[in-house]
Design a protein around this motif. Structure first.
Motif, PDB file in Angstrom:
ATOM      1  N   MET A  35      -8.331   8.576   0.459  1.00 31.00           N
ATOM      2  CA  MET A  35      -8.879   7.281   0.063  1.00 31.00           C
ATOM      3  C   MET A  35      -8.715   6.321   1.237  1.00 31.00           C
ATOM      4  N   GLN A  36      -9.768   5.546   1.504  1.00 30.55           N
ATOM      5  CA  GLN A  36      -9.724   4.587   2.601  1.00 30.55           C
ATOM      6  C   GLN A  36     -10.098   3.205   2.090  1.00 30.55           C
ATOM      7  N   PHE A  37      -9.668   2.171   2.838  1.00 30.26           N
ATOM      8  CA  PHE A  37     -10.023   0.802   2.486  1.00 30.26           C
ATOM      9  C   PHE A  37     -10.400   0.040   3.739  1.00 30.26           C
ATOM     10  N   LEU A  38     -11.102  -1.069   3.542  1.00 30.57           N
ATOM     11  CA  LEU A  38     -11.505  -1.914   4.659  1.00 30.57           C
ATOM     12  C   LEU A  38     -10.514  -3.053   4.826  1.00 30.57           C
ATOM     13  N   SER A  39     -10.080  -3.268   6.065  1.00 30.16           N
ATOM     14  CA  SER A  39      -9.201  -4.395   6.357  1.00 30.16           C
ATOM     15  C   SER A  39     -10.024  -5.679   6.404  1.00 30.16           C
ATOM     16  N   LEU A  40      -9.353  -6.804   6.588  1.00 33.11           N
ATOM     17  CA  LEU A  40     -10.056  -8.089   6.689  1.00 33.11           C
ATOM     18  C   LEU A  40     -11.004  -8.107   7.882  1.00 33.11           C
ATOM     19  N   GLN A  41     -10.704  -7.294   8.894  1.00 30.46           N
ATOM     20  CA  GLN A  41     -11.564  -7.213  10.074  1.00 30.46           C
ATOM     21  C   GLN A  41     -12.629  -6.120   9.923  1.00 30.46           C
ATOM     22  N   ALA A  42     -12.733  -5.554   8.707  1.00 30.12           N
ATOM     23  CA  ALA A  42     -13.698  -4.500   8.389  1.00 30.12           C
ATOM     24  C   ALA A  42     -13.401  -3.199   9.115  1.00 30.12           C
ATOM     25  N   ASP A  43     -12.124  -2.988   9.486  1.00 31.98           N
ATOM     26  CA  ASP A  43     -11.706  -1.701  10.036  1.00 31.98           C
ATOM     27  C   ASP A  43     -11.425  -0.740   8.888  1.00 31.98           C
ATOM     28  N   THR A  44     -11.692   0.548   9.114  1.00 34.81           N
ATOM     29  CA  THR A  44     -11.403   1.564   8.107  1.00 34.81           C
ATOM     30  C   THR A  44      -9.928   1.943   8.211  1.00 34.81           C
ATOM     31  N   MET A  45      -9.194   1.815   7.108  1.00 35.69           N
ATOM     32  CA  MET A  45      -7.752   2.029   7.106  1.00 35.69           C
ATOM     33  C   MET A  45      -7.355   3.079   6.070  1.00 35.69           C
ATOM     34  N   LEU A  46      -6.212   3.747   6.318  1.00 30.12           N
ATOM     35  CA  LEU A  46      -5.640   4.704   5.374  1.00 30.12           C
ATOM     36  C   LEU A  46      -4.430   4.074   4.692  1.00 30.12           C
ATOM     37  N   PHE A  47      -4.153   4.520   3.460  1.00 31.96           N
ATOM     38  CA  PHE A  47      -3.001   4.015   2.726  1.00 31.96           C
ATOM     39  C   PHE A  47      -1.720   4.678   3.218  1.00 31.96           C
ATOM     40  N   THR A  48      -0.649   3.880   3.320  1.00 39.32           N
ATOM     41  CA  THR A  48       0.694   4.395   3.582  1.00 39.32           C
ATOM     42  C   THR A  48       1.573   4.013   2.392  1.00 39.32           C
ATOM     43  N   GLY A  49       2.759   4.581   2.312  1.00 34.72           N
ATOM     44  CA  GLY A  49       3.630   4.290   1.174  1.00 34.72           C
ATOM     45  C   GLY A  49       2.981   4.660  -0.140  1.00 34.72           C
ATOM     46  N   LYS A  50       2.360   5.840  -0.180  1.00 33.53           N
ATOM     47  CA  LYS A  50       1.600   6.246  -1.360  1.00 33.53           C
ATOM     48  C   LYS A  50       2.472   6.377  -2.608  1.00 33.53           C
ATOM     49  N   TYR A  51       3.762   6.613  -2.410  1.00 26.34           N
ATOM     50  CA  TYR A  51       4.673   6.734  -3.553  1.00 26.34           C
ATOM     51  C   TYR A  51       4.773   5.436  -4.342  1.00 26.34           C
ATOM     52  N   LEU A  52       4.354   4.322  -3.754  1.00 23.69           N
ATOM     53  CA  LEU A  52       4.384   3.031  -4.434  1.00 23.69           C
ATOM     54  C   LEU A  52       3.150   2.805  -5.305  1.00 23.69           C
ATOM     55  N   ILE A  53       2.124   3.657  -5.125  1.00 27.86           N
ATOM     56  CA  ILE A  53       0.844   3.455  -5.810  1.00 27.86           C
ATOM     57  C   ILE A  53       0.747   4.359  -7.034  1.00 27.86           C
ATOM     58  N   ASP A  54       0.407   3.769  -8.166  1.00 27.66           N
ATOM     59  CA  ASP A  54       0.226   4.535  -9.397  1.00 27.66           C
ATOM     60  C   ASP A  54      -1.139   5.216  -9.410  1.00 27.66           C
ATOM     61  N   ARG A  55      -2.174   4.436  -9.123  1.00 27.74           N
ATOM     62  CA  ARG A  55      -3.533   4.968  -9.112  1.00 27.74           C
ATOM     63  C   ARG A  55      -4.459   3.953  -8.449  1.00 27.74           C
ATOM     64  N   ILE A  56      -5.659   4.417  -8.135  1.00 27.59           N
ATOM     65  CA  ILE A  56      -6.703   3.547  -7.595  1.00 27.59           C
ATOM     66  C   ILE A  56      -7.955   3.745  -8.437  1.00 27.59           C
ATOM     67  N   GLU A  57      -8.591   2.659  -8.825  1.00 24.12           N
ATOM     68  CA  GLU A  57      -9.821   2.734  -9.606  1.00 24.12           C
ATOM     69  C   GLU A  57     -10.944   2.042  -8.849  1.00 24.12           C
ATOM     70  N   THR A  58     -12.061   2.743  -8.721  1.00 24.43           N
ATOM     71  CA  THR A  58     -13.239   2.173  -8.073  1.00 24.43           C
ATOM     72  C   THR A  58     -14.478   2.897  -8.569  1.00 24.43           C
ATOM     73  N   ALA A  59     -15.563   2.164  -8.738  1.00 25.80           N
ATOM     74  CA  ALA A  59     -16.856   2.722  -9.183  1.00 25.80           C
ATOM     75  C   ALA A  59     -16.707   3.549 -10.456  1.00 25.80           C
ATOM     76  N   GLY A  60     -15.821   3.136 -11.349  1.00 25.92           N
ATOM     77  CA  GLY A  60     -15.636   3.829 -12.613  1.00 25.92           C
ATOM     78  C   GLY A  60     -14.872   5.140 -12.507  1.00 25.92           C
ATOM     79  N   ARG A  61     -14.267   5.408 -11.358  1.00 28.92           N
ATOM     80  CA  ARG A  61     -13.515   6.637 -11.132  1.00 28.92           C
ATOM     81  C   ARG A  61     -12.055   6.299 -10.833  1.00 28.92           C
ATOM     82  N   THR A  62     -11.163   7.280 -11.114  1.00 23.05           N
ATOM     83  CA  THR A  62      -9.734   7.100 -10.847  1.00 23.05           C
ATOM     84  C   THR A  62      -9.292   8.089  -9.786  1.00 23.05           C
ATOM     85  N   PHE A  63      -8.476   7.628  -8.847  1.00 25.90           N
ATOM     86  CA  PHE A  63      -7.957   8.453  -7.769  1.00 25.90           C
ATOM     87  C   PHE A  63      -6.431   8.379  -7.753  1.00 25.90           C
ATOM     88  N   LEU A  64      -5.804   9.529  -7.430  1.00 26.04           N
ATOM     89  CA  LEU A  64      -4.358   9.621  -7.301  1.00 26.04           C
ATOM     90  C   LEU A  64      -4.036   9.893  -5.840  1.00 26.04           C
TER      91      LEU A  64
END
Length: 199
Positions: A35-64
């Motif tokens: 899973m990737q996200f855009l920073s404020l500068q529109a850079d493509t970034m990867l998530f770190t500290g994934k153990y802190l994240i329960d789930r991600i929801e986007t476009a009606g889908r759930t990601f672990l």
């Protein structure tokens, strides 16, 4: 096949295990299995500290997101158990994983760099810059109520649904489940969702 799950980065929500949440522009990179996200500068970034994240929801889908098994999309739920799929690049022919290799978003989006064909449910592709033939493979997992992730297999299902082991073993033997086939796994987890009482 487009490198991203969705045509463009869209607004979604990151749910943290401490109960907080944040909005972000998100997309799932199929080749990297992340899973990737855009920073404020529109850079493509990867998530770190994934153990802190329960789930991600986007476009009606759930990601672990997991550190060990990379990131995966939930494709079915049966009570406290989730069936999830991870797509990721691996070398074609020898089965070696290229999960540690990174590809830039700009390179992935340009069609001249990739020659794509669909064979037997797997996407074969060629990165002309490296000359290394690869394919994007889908692997399926179960996540139980304790958030333990296991590869989808006969053994995993019998472990997760141990209270119904006998009936489940009969069902799997009669139906010849292919644990690399999404339709088979959906039917199997649907059967598991209907299990009640004890054997």
């Amino acid at each position: 096949m487009a490198p991203y799950r969705f045509p463009e980065f869209g607004k979604g929500t990151v749910y943290f295990r401490n109960g907080t949440r944040r909005e972000a522009f998100l997309n799932y990179h199929r080749i990297q299995g992340q899973m990737q996200f855009l920073s404020l500068q529109a850079d493509t970034m990867l998530f770190t500290g994934k153990y802190l994240i329960d789930r991600i929801e986007t476009a009606g889908r759930t990601f672990l997101l997991t550190e060990k098994d990379s990131d995966m999309e939930v494709i079915d739920v049966a009570g406290d158990v989730m069936l999830a799929a991870r797509t990721q690049s691996e070398a074609a022919g020898n089965g070696l994983s290229h999960s540690g290799q990174h590809y830039s978003a700009s390179a992935g989006e340009g069609s001249p760099g990739l020659l794509v064909s669909n064979r037997e449910g797997n996407f074969q592709w060629q990165n002309n810059a490296s000359g290394q033939p690869s394919r994007v493979k889908t692997t399926y997992f179960l996540m139980d109520r304790n958030r333990i992730v296991r590869p989808a297999s006969r053994r995993t299902f019998l472990t997760v649904y141990a209270r119904h082991r006998r009936g489940l073993a009969r069902y799997m033997s009669r139906n010849r489940i292919d644990y690399n086939n999404e339709a088979d796994l959906r039917k199997l987890i649907g059967f598991c969702a209907g299990l009640t009482g004890t054997d």
